[in-house]
Design an enzyme around this catalytic site. Structure first.
Site, PDB file in Angstrom:
ATOM      1  N   LYS A  11       0.985  -1.106   0.026  1.00 12.53           N
ATOM      2  CA  LYS A  11       0.140   0.072   0.052  1.00 12.53           C
ATOM      3  C   LYS A  11       0.810   1.156  -0.065  1.00 12.53           C
ATOM      4  O   LYS A  11       2.051   1.367   0.181  1.00 12.53           O
ATOM      5  CB  LYS A  11      -0.817  -0.052   1.305  1.00 12.53           C
ATOM      6  CG  LYS A  11      -1.878  -1.077   1.273  1.00 12.53           C
ATOM      7  CD  LYS A  11      -2.950  -1.011   2.622  1.00 12.53           C
ATOM      8  CE  LYS A  11      -4.141  -2.308   2.450  1.00 12.53           C
ATOM      9  NZ  LYS A  11      -4.959  -1.918   3.461  1.00 12.53           N
ATOM     10  N   TYR A  51     -12.508  -2.268  -3.419  1.00 12.70           N
ATOM     11  CA  TYR A  51     -12.860  -2.243  -2.010  1.00 12.70           C
ATOM     12  C   TYR A  51     -14.412  -2.101  -1.746  1.00 12.70           C
ATOM     13  O   TYR A  51     -14.944  -1.891  -1.007  1.00 12.70           O
ATOM     14  CB  TYR A  51     -12.347  -1.219  -1.146  1.00 12.70           C
ATOM     15  CG  TYR A  51     -11.109  -1.646  -0.733  1.00 12.70           C
ATOM     16  CD1 TYR A  51     -10.690  -2.683   0.049  1.00 12.70           C
ATOM     17  CD2 TYR A  51      -9.956  -0.926  -0.921  1.00 12.70           C
ATOM     18  CE1 TYR A  51      -9.386  -2.999   0.626  1.00 12.70           C
ATOM     19  CE2 TYR A  51      -8.721  -0.897  -0.404  1.00 12.70           C
ATOM     20  CZ  TYR A  51      -8.603  -2.306   0.200  1.00 12.70           C
ATOM     21  OH  TYR A  51      -7.091  -2.669   0.814  1.00 12.70           O
ATOM     22  N   PHE A  59     -15.361   3.795   7.236  1.00 15.73           N
ATOM     23  CA  PHE A  59     -13.998   4.161   6.885  1.00 15.73           C
ATOM     24  C   PHE A  59     -13.681   3.973   5.505  1.00 15.73           C
ATOM     25  O   PHE A  59     -12.546   4.405   5.080  1.00 15.73           O
ATOM     26  CB  PHE A  59     -13.120   3.182   7.678  1.00 15.73           C
ATOM     27  CG  PHE A  59     -13.254   1.788   7.330  1.00 15.73           C
ATOM     28  CD1 PHE A  59     -12.758   1.215   6.037  1.00 15.73           C
ATOM     29  CD2 PHE A  59     -13.724   0.885   8.176  1.00 15.73           C
ATOM     30  CE1 PHE A  59     -13.008  -0.209   5.962  1.00 15.73           C
ATOM     31  CE2 PHE A  59     -13.886  -0.321   7.860  1.00 15.73           C
ATOM     32  CZ  PHE A  59     -13.507  -0.992   6.848  1.00 15.73           C
ATOM     33  N   ARG A  87      -1.538 -14.115   4.145  1.00 14.37           N
ATOM     34  CA  ARG A  87      -2.373 -13.580   5.161  1.00 14.37           C
ATOM     35  C   ARG A  87      -1.453 -13.742   6.644  1.00 14.37           C
ATOM     36  O   ARG A  87      -1.429 -12.687   7.502  1.00 14.37           O
ATOM     37  CB  ARG A  87      -3.790 -14.107   5.428  1.00 14.37           C
ATOM     38  CG  ARG A  87      -4.592 -13.693   4.083  1.00 14.37           C
ATOM     39  CD  ARG A  87      -5.117 -12.402   4.303  1.00 14.37           C
ATOM     40  NE  ARG A  87      -6.117 -12.127   5.418  1.00 14.37           N
ATOM     41  CZ  ARG A  87      -6.818 -11.125   5.391  1.00 14.37           C
ATOM     42  NH1 ARG A  87      -7.014 -10.201   4.268  1.00 14.37           N
ATOM     43  NH2 ARG A  87      -7.470 -10.734   6.456  1.00 14.37           N
ATOM     44  N   THR A  93      -5.005  -7.334  10.579  1.00 14.72           N
ATOM     45  CA  THR A  93      -5.446  -5.878   9.884  1.00 14.72           C
ATOM     46  C   THR A  93      -5.086  -4.651  10.647  1.00 14.72           C
ATOM     47  O   THR A  93      -4.433  -3.727  10.414  1.00 14.72           O
ATOM     48  CB  THR A  93      -6.871  -5.815   9.750  1.00 14.72           C
ATOM     49  OG1 THR A  93      -7.520  -6.991   9.191  1.00 14.72           O
ATOM     50  CG2 THR A  93      -7.434  -4.709   9.078  1.00 14.72           C
ATOM     51  N   ARG A 104       2.891  -6.194   9.262  1.00 14.41           N
ATOM     52  CA  ARG A 104       2.167  -5.177   9.713  1.00 14.41           C
ATOM     53  C   ARG A 104       2.456  -4.852  11.083  1.00 14.41           C
ATOM     54  O   ARG A 104       2.333  -3.713  11.351  1.00 14.41           O
ATOM     55  CB  ARG A 104       0.177  -5.605   9.703  1.00 14.41           C
ATOM     56  CG  ARG A 104      -0.274  -5.180   8.500  1.00 14.41           C
ATOM     57  CD  ARG A 104      -1.602  -5.984   8.320  1.00 14.41           C
ATOM     58  NE  ARG A 104      -2.260  -5.533   6.843  1.00 14.41           N
ATOM     59  CZ  ARG A 104      -3.393  -6.315   6.623  1.00 14.41           C
ATOM     60  NH1 ARG A 104      -3.915  -7.323   7.345  1.00 14.41           N
ATOM     61  NH2 ARG A 104      -4.024  -5.678   5.576  1.00 14.41           N
ATOM     62  N   ASN A 114      -2.111   0.330   6.871  1.00 13.05           N
ATOM     63  CA  ASN A 114      -1.348  -1.072   7.148  1.00 13.05           C
ATOM     64  C   ASN A 114      -0.549  -1.765   6.307  1.00 13.05           C
ATOM     65  O   ASN A 114      -0.498  -3.231   6.274  1.00 13.05           O
ATOM     66  CB  ASN A 114      -2.621  -1.792   8.204  1.00 13.05           C
ATOM     67  CG  ASN A 114      -3.610  -2.248   6.748  1.00 13.05           C
ATOM     68  OD1 ASN A 114      -3.381  -1.766   5.712  1.00 13.05           O
ATOM     69  ND2 ASN A 114      -4.490  -2.814   7.362  1.00 13.05           N
ATOM     70  N   HIS A 117      -1.736  -5.531   1.689  1.00 13.76           N
ATOM     71  CA  HIS A 117      -3.000  -6.259   1.426  1.00 13.76           C
ATOM     72  C   HIS A 117      -2.951  -7.493   0.956  1.00 13.76           C
ATOM     73  O   HIS A 117      -1.990  -7.798  -0.110  1.00 13.76           O
ATOM     74  CB  HIS A 117      -4.029  -5.488   0.226  1.00 13.76           C
ATOM     75  CG  HIS A 117      -5.246  -6.217  -0.328  1.00 13.76           C
ATOM     76  ND1 HIS A 117      -6.594  -6.075   0.479  1.00 13.76           N
ATOM     77  CD2 HIS A 117      -5.176  -7.221  -1.230  1.00 13.76           C
ATOM     78  CE1 HIS A 117      -7.164  -6.996  -0.123  1.00 13.76           C
ATOM     79  NE2 HIS A 117      -6.751  -7.614  -1.140  1.00 13.76           N
ATOM     80  N   GLU A 128      -9.998 -10.048  -7.457  1.00 15.08           N
ATOM     81  CA  GLU A 128      -8.949  -9.126  -7.205  1.00 15.08           C
ATOM     82  C   GLU A 128      -7.725  -9.234  -8.356  1.00 15.08           C
ATOM     83  O   GLU A 128      -7.214  -8.183  -8.505  1.00 15.08           O
ATOM     84  CB  GLU A 128      -8.440  -9.205  -5.732  1.00 15.08           C
ATOM     85  CG  GLU A 128      -9.393  -8.913  -4.830  1.00 15.08           C
ATOM     86  CD  GLU A 128      -8.899  -8.890  -3.252  1.00 15.08           C
ATOM     87  OE1 GLU A 128      -7.915  -9.505  -3.094  1.00 15.08           O
ATOM     88  OE2 GLU A 128      -9.815  -8.584  -2.454  1.00 15.08           O
TER      89      GLU A 128
HETATM   90  P1  ADP Z   1      -7.962  -6.891   5.599  1.00 15.52           P
HETATM   91  O1  ADP Z   1      -7.022  -5.892   4.778  1.00 15.52           O
HETATM   92  O2  ADP Z   1      -6.825  -7.602   6.791  1.00 15.52           O
HETATM   93  O3  ADP Z   1      -8.279  -7.725   4.748  1.00 15.52           O
HETATM   94  P2  ADP Z   1     -10.479  -5.496   5.875  1.00 15.52           P
HETATM   95  O4  ADP Z   1     -10.932  -6.429   4.565  1.00 15.52           O
HETATM   96  O5  ADP Z   1     -11.515  -6.010   7.031  1.00 15.52           O
HETATM   97  O6  ADP Z   1      -8.920  -6.109   6.297  1.00 15.52           O
HETATM   98  O7  ADP Z   1     -10.287  -4.011   5.581  1.00 15.52           O
HETATM   99  C1  ADP Z   1      -9.942  -3.515   4.319  1.00 15.52           C
HETATM  100  C2  ADP Z   1      -8.804  -2.404   4.576  1.00 15.52           C
HETATM  101  O8  ADP Z   1      -9.662  -1.221   5.156  1.00 15.52           O
HETATM  102  C3  ADP Z   1      -7.908  -2.935   5.770  1.00 15.52           C
HETATM  103  O9  ADP Z   1      -6.869  -3.357   5.530  1.00 15.52           O
HETATM  104  C4  ADP Z   1      -7.442  -1.369   6.049  1.00 15.52           C
HETATM  105  O10 ADP Z   1      -6.575  -0.576   5.213  1.00 15.52           O
HETATM  106  C5  ADP Z   1      -8.856  -0.626   6.146  1.00 15.52           C
HETATM  107  N1  ADP Z   1      -9.493  -0.637   7.541  1.00 15.52           N
HETATM  108  C6  ADP Z   1     -10.094  -1.900   7.964  1.00 15.52           C
HETATM  109  N2  ADP Z   1     -10.763  -1.496   9.185  1.00 15.52           N
HETATM  110  C7  ADP Z   1     -10.593  -0.185   9.438  1.00 15.52           C
HETATM  111  C8  ADP Z   1     -10.785   0.698  10.393  1.00 15.52           C
HETATM  112  N3  ADP Z   1     -11.661   0.318  11.510  1.00 15.52           N
HETATM  113  N4  ADP Z   1     -10.719   2.159  10.217  1.00 15.52           N
HETATM  114  C9  ADP Z   1      -9.799   2.693   9.239  1.00 15.52           C
HETATM  115  N5  ADP Z   1      -9.754   1.669   8.242  1.00 15.52           N
HETATM  116  C10 ADP Z   1     -10.057   0.569   8.167  1.00 15.52           C
HETATM  117 MG    MG Z   2      -9.698  -8.074   3.539  1.00 18.99          MG
END
Ligand code: ADP
Ligand code: MG
Length: 144
Positions: A11, A51, A59, A87, A93, A104, A114, A117, A128
């Site tokens: 990212k 997304y 968010f 993962r 996350t 992370r 973070n 992805h 994706e």
């Molecule tokens: P992951 O990337 O671990 O699969 P998610 O699919 O739940 O996590 O969320 C996608 C992305 O959205 C996260 O990697 C992060 O960049 C962002 N995100 C998730 N939860 C939050 C939050 N509570 N506040 C701000 N950004 C968030």
């Molecule tokens: Mg995800």
């Protein structure tokens, strides 16, 4: 165990903090092959579509702002159990919950910024990878 393909993204924070190589190195050392790779500054439409599952989350706007704030490195990783293994290498996350030694835990600033992805299931990996790569951009990589 099946050979899988998964989408990996370094990212914008991972790029601006100089962690492209650290991320790729961890994947390669874990035996995952990079079979496609490009650097790209996402448009809002590309980030919003990618997304889409999160479109109702509060968010979402912040996430799209962040993902379009600088270039990303987009990759397809291939290998045994690649989806879950990517993962595991990334960690949870929220970096506060990420296991020591994960990308992370080591590099991320916050739950939003973070660093990495990774697709979370075979169906999302298929969506994706095709969102960002044509079939002709995916290479055959064989380790010697
Ligand atoms: P992951 O990337 O671990 O699969 P998610 O699919 O739940 O996590 O969320 C996608 C992305 O959205 C996260 O990697 C992060 O960049 C962002 N995100 C998730 N939860 C939050 C939050 N509570 N506040 C701000 N950004 C968030
Ligand atoms: Mg995800």
């Amino acid at each position: 165990m099946a050979i899988e393909r998964t989408l990996s993204i370094v990212k914008p924070d991972g790029v601006w903090n100089g962690h492209i190589g650290d991320c790729v190195s961890r994947f390669e050392k874990a035996g995952l092959n990079v079979v496609a790779m490009k650097m790209k500054t996402l448009s809002r439409a590309e980030a919003e579509g990618f997304y889409y599952v999160h479109r109702e989350r509060k968010f979402f706007g912040e996430l799209v702002d962040f993902m379009t704030s600088g270039p990303c490195v987009l990759m397809i990783l291939e290998g045994e159990n690649a989806i879950a293994r990517n993962r595991d290498i990334m960690g949870a996350t929220d970096p506060k919950n990420a296991a020591p030694g994960t990308i992370r835990a080591d590099f991320a600033q916050s739950i939003g910024e973070n660093t990495a992805h990774g697709s979370d299931a075979p169906e999302t990996a298929a969506f994706e990878t095709s969102w960002f790569f044509a079939g002709t951009e995916i290479n055959k990589v064989v380790r010697r």
